[in-house]
Design a protein around this motif. Structure first.
Motif, PDB file in Angstrom:
ATOM      1  N   ILE A 271       0.847  -1.197   0.000  1.00  0.00           N
ATOM      2  CA  ILE A 271       0.000   0.000   0.000  1.00  0.00           C
ATOM      3  C   ILE A 271       0.883   1.248   0.000  1.00  0.00           C
ATOM      4  O   ILE A 271       0.587   2.234  -0.682  1.00  0.00           O
ATOM      5  CB  ILE A 271      -0.988  -0.008   1.191  1.00  0.00           C
ATOM      6  CG1 ILE A 271      -1.870  -1.270   1.138  1.00  0.00           C
ATOM      7  CG2 ILE A 271      -1.865   1.253   1.181  1.00  0.00           C
ATOM      8  CD1 ILE A 271      -2.591  -1.515  -0.164  1.00  0.00           C
ATOM      9  N   MET A 272       1.981   1.193   0.747  1.00  0.00           N
ATOM     10  CA  MET A 272       2.909   2.328   0.708  1.00  0.00           C
ATOM     11  C   MET A 272       3.383   2.572  -0.729  1.00  0.00           C
ATOM     12  O   MET A 272       3.475   3.721  -1.172  1.00  0.00           O
ATOM     13  CB  MET A 272       4.118   2.066   1.608  1.00  0.00           C
ATOM     14  CG  MET A 272       5.104   3.220   1.604  1.00  0.00           C
ATOM     15  SD  MET A 272       6.692   2.747   2.285  1.00  0.00           S
ATOM     16  CE  MET A 272       7.414   1.828   0.926  1.00  0.00           C
ATOM     17  N   GLY A 273       3.659   1.503  -1.455  1.00  0.00           N
ATOM     18  CA  GLY A 273       4.087   1.646  -2.854  1.00  0.00           C
ATOM     19  C   GLY A 273       3.062   2.432  -3.659  1.00  0.00           C
ATOM     20  O   GLY A 273       3.401   3.331  -4.430  1.00  0.00           O
ATOM     21  N   GLY A 277       3.097   6.738  -5.221  1.00  0.00           N
ATOM     22  CA  GLY A 277       2.658   7.222  -6.534  1.00  0.00           C
ATOM     23  C   GLY A 277       1.497   8.195  -6.403  1.00  0.00           C
ATOM     24  O   GLY A 277       1.444   9.218  -7.098  1.00  0.00           O
ATOM     25  N   ALA A 278       0.568   7.896  -5.494  1.00  0.00           N
ATOM     26  CA  ALA A 278      -0.614   8.754  -5.343  1.00  0.00           C
ATOM     27  C   ALA A 278      -0.233  10.118  -4.778  1.00  0.00           C
ATOM     28  O   ALA A 278      -0.758  11.145  -5.217  1.00  0.00           O
ATOM     29  CB  ALA A 278      -1.636   8.067  -4.440  1.00  0.00           C
ATOM     30  N   ARG A 398      -7.114  15.988  -6.560  1.00  0.00           N
ATOM     31  CA  ARG A 398      -6.895  14.554  -6.787  1.00  0.00           C
ATOM     32  C   ARG A 398      -7.043  13.823  -5.460  1.00  0.00           C
ATOM     33  O   ARG A 398      -6.064  13.525  -4.772  1.00  0.00           O
ATOM     34  CB  ARG A 398      -5.491  14.279  -7.356  1.00  0.00           C
ATOM     35  CG  ARG A 398      -5.120  14.926  -8.664  1.00  0.00           C
ATOM     36  CD  ARG A 398      -5.968  14.509  -9.860  1.00  0.00           C
ATOM     37  NE  ARG A 398      -6.192  13.088 -10.082  1.00  0.00           N
ATOM     38  CZ  ARG A 398      -5.403  12.291 -10.818  1.00  0.00           C
ATOM     39  NH1 ARG A 398      -4.317  12.757 -11.377  1.00  0.00           N
ATOM     40  NH2 ARG A 398      -5.738  11.033 -11.010  1.00  0.00           N
ATOM     41  N   PRO A 399      -8.286  13.537  -5.023  1.00  0.00           N
ATOM     42  CA  PRO A 399      -8.454  12.828  -3.742  1.00  0.00           C
ATOM     43  C   PRO A 399      -7.893  11.415  -3.805  1.00  0.00           C
ATOM     44  O   PRO A 399      -8.024  10.740  -4.834  1.00  0.00           O
ATOM     45  CB  PRO A 399      -9.979  12.795  -3.563  1.00  0.00           C
ATOM     46  CG  PRO A 399     -10.545  12.969  -4.925  1.00  0.00           C
ATOM     47  CD  PRO A 399      -9.555  13.791  -5.707  1.00  0.00           C
ATOM     48  N   VAL A 426     -10.315  10.815  -8.952  1.00  0.00           N
ATOM     49  CA  VAL A 426      -9.814  10.043  -7.808  1.00  0.00           C
ATOM     50  C   VAL A 426      -8.504   9.317  -8.122  1.00  0.00           C
ATOM     51  O   VAL A 426      -8.274   8.872  -9.250  1.00  0.00           O
ATOM     52  CB  VAL A 426     -10.897   9.028  -7.361  1.00  0.00           C
ATOM     53  CG1 VAL A 426     -11.077   7.908  -8.385  1.00  0.00           C
ATOM     54  CG2 VAL A 426     -10.595   8.434  -5.995  1.00  0.00           C
ATOM     55  N   LEU A 427      -7.638   9.231  -7.113  1.00  0.00           N
ATOM     56  CA  LEU A 427      -6.462   8.340  -7.174  1.00  0.00           C
ATOM     57  C   LEU A 427      -6.847   7.126  -6.332  1.00  0.00           C
ATOM     58  O   LEU A 427      -6.973   7.220  -5.109  1.00  0.00           O
ATOM     59  CB  LEU A 427      -5.233   9.056  -6.611  1.00  0.00           C
ATOM     60  CG  LEU A 427      -4.744  10.221  -7.474  1.00  0.00           C
ATOM     61  CD1 LEU A 427      -3.886  11.183  -6.671  1.00  0.00           C
ATOM     62  CD2 LEU A 427      -3.972   9.690  -8.680  1.00  0.00           C
TER      63      LEU A 427
END
Ligand code: NAI
Length: 551
Positions: A271-273, A277-278, A398-399, A426-427
């Protein structure tokens, strides 16, 4: 018992084939003669392509998902090379059968569908002679084990020894994604009883029918088991999987063995990965983010801890990074003065700046915090309502919205809802798969924050550099590697994770980064890898990955 009872031959040469593989229809006439199986298989030696075509046709004829699971399980049993070739070539179609979601049903029905030995069962009744049980494992060399006690399988609860399906499925992905040889993996289920009364009264149940032993008794068994395992295989990598409370074993064994917990650390890394990017795509500086986490269980806290590490690399202190998070659980906002005794893992993220105010619902927390980032690890399907998603879209260009609960019915929102209520801005990454969405003439591609991007590479890297521990930096490196390996085309398509068709390439790169991190932490015992360049190391990793029938 002969070592071949598990049918784990992976050697394509005739001399070392197991009886199961020796009836392979691809054997040449001369190999059939050498093996004295000439005449026992249909006369015409055939290519891998025609074997595969037959297998896929047979698989397609299976009526139900569990039939497909059983077909593939039987194929792995009788021709392991063919099974893995087909898995690698049809990874996207077959992974949902050998792993989630179908493996969940297999675990639930384990005692009904059980056919043959595929892993090691260590029971609490074996305490005092666990080494004898470990000695019974027929394969001489084992590099990695996945251990579960079946107490919390994929959000399906306590499935007792049915948890074995998860250990087998996960190790199949270690082989399929990272090329760890299938004869060097050990699926392991610890049977310490079950609190599932339905299972205990099922006449077919194959495990201990007692209630689960106490945490102290379980720890005694695990101490003995881990000692026995590393005595037999000193370099063994140990992955804990789907334990009800993953933290005690992580604290106890993580510093002593090359051990990690995928539910906490693998989830955190992957999830960190996606978050890396987000955050970049959001255009908001890391220190200006505000993250609401709905769900404060092992996955939620594991993810947040890992994201803290990312924010630290962006110049924030530990305290500053933790202040970015607001956790919500069944009792509302997690605060230090809420009045209930918080478990250790929640204390780190409990707010102390609420001035005595307690906030009871997700809606109120959202209004209070105005987050840039909303993460769902609550198991509550639909919790991110259209109103909540719209507010995220109103406050942010960009939520970032990650509904990570599995299976899809528990996802906090769907991809379609996230796209529509943010007008496509959304991201997004989810725990379960969603289909692409066409909205206002544009097609949007969802991201799945699937642990399989990281755990195979963590395992492979740890094995290859002979690491004595799996350090926090190695886990961090795995998550960062996933984000670093995005192709230009994937970034242009708005993806946060590489396409799954590239999983073997990504896993090799994750392994490389894990090895480099192990070297920095000086836990690598294979020092020769320090001397070679990244390009050489990547070539070396790829060259030794198990890749059956590849020419
Ligand atoms: P858990 O049971 O330890 O935690 C669930 C959390 O949600 C608890 O803090 C609980 O208090 C909270 N919660 C439950 N109902 C709630 C409600 N009505 N309101 C507010 N909070 C509520 O579960 P765990 O292991 O943390 O997993 C959570 C979810 O994350 C699961 O659905 C799991 O499938 C998913 N997950 C996803 C992964 C991925 O996407 N890669 C990896 C691991 C887990």
């Amino acid at each position: 018992m002969s070592p071949s009872f598990l049918c784990l031959s992976v050697a394509p040469n005739a001399e070392s084939m197991s009886p199961g593989a020796s009836c392979d229809t691809s054997l040449s006439i001369s190999a059939r003669k050498t093996l004295k199986v000439h005449g026992l298989v249909p006369p015409q030696p055939e290519s891998y392509a025609s074997q595969k075509a037959r297998c896929l046709a047979q698989l397609a004829r299976s009526q139900t998902n569990i039939d497909k699971y059983l077909y593939l399980s039987a194929l792995r049993h009788r021709n392991v090379d063919l099974f893995y070739r087909i898995l690698i070539d049809h990874f996207i179609e077959l992974t949902p059968i050998i792993y989630t979601p179908v493996v969940g049903e297999a675990c639930q029905r384990w005692c009904e569908i059980y056919q043959h030995p595929e892993g090691l069962y260590v029971s609490y009744r074996d305490k005092g002679r666990v080494a004898d049980i470990v000695a019974n494992w027929p394969q001489e060399e084992v590099e990695i084990t996945v251990i579960t006690d079946g107490s919390r399988i994929l959000g399906l609860g306590d499935l007792g020894i049915g948890g074995m399906g998860i250990a087998i499925g996960k190790l199949a992905l270690y082989t399929g994604c990272a090329g760890i040889r299938p004869d060097r993996v050990l699926p392991l289920t610890v049977d310490t009883g079950t609190n599932n009364a339905t299972l205990r009264s099922n006449p077919l149940y194959l495990g201990d029918r007692s209630e689960k032993v106490s945490a102290e008794e379980e720890q005694e068994l695990l101490d003995e088991l881990l000692e026995a395992l590393v005595r037999r295989w000193p370099r063994l990598v140990v992955q804990f999987e789907d334990w009800k409370n993953p933290f005690p074993s992580l604290a106890r064994y993580g510093e002593k063995y090359a051990m990690f917990n995928d539910d906490v650390q693998g989830t955190g890394a992957v999830i960190m990965g996606g978050v890396i990017g987000a955050v970049k795509a959001s255009g908001i500086a890391p220190r200006d983010h505000r993250a609401v986490f709905f769900g404060a269980g092992s996955a939620g806290v594991g993810v947040a801890q890992q994201i803290v590490e990312y924010f630290k690399t962006e110049g924030l202190s530990e305290t500053e990074a933790r202040k970015i998070f607001w956790f919500v659980d069944t009792k509302g906002l997690v605060t230090l003065d809420r009045g209930d005794k918080l478990p250790e893992h929640k204390v780190h993220f409990a707010r102390d700046d609420n001035n005595g105010q307690q906030i009871g619902s997700l809606d109120e927390v959202i209004d209070h915090v105005r987050p840039t980032m909303l993460m769902g690890l609550s198991t509550i399907g639909g919790a991110f309502t259209p109103a909540i998603i719209s507010k995220m879209g109103l406050w942010n260009q960009r939520p970032i919205i990650f509904p990570l609960s599995n299976p899809v019915s528990k996802s906090e929102c769907t991809y379609g809802e996230a796209i529509v209520h943010t007008e496509g801005r959304v991201l997004f990454a989810s725990g379960s798969p969603f289909d692409p969405i066409t909205y206002r003439d544009k097609t949007y591609h969802p991201n799945q924050g699937n642990n399989m991007y990281v755990f195979p590479g963590i395992g492979l890297g740890t094995i290859l550099c002979k690491a004595s521990r799996v350090t926090g930096s190695m886990i961090y490196a795995a998550g960062q590697a996933v984000s670093a390996r995005m192709s230009e085309g994937e970034l242009e398509d708005g993806l946060l994770y590489p396409r799954l068709v590239r999983i073997r390439e990504v896993s090799a790169f994750v392994a490389l980064c894990v090895i480099r991190a192990a070297q920095k932490d000086a836990v690598d015992d294979e020092k020769s890898l320090r001397e070679i360049s990244d390009a050489q190391l990547e070539a070396l990793i790829r060259a030794q990955m198990y890749d059956p029938h590849s020419v």
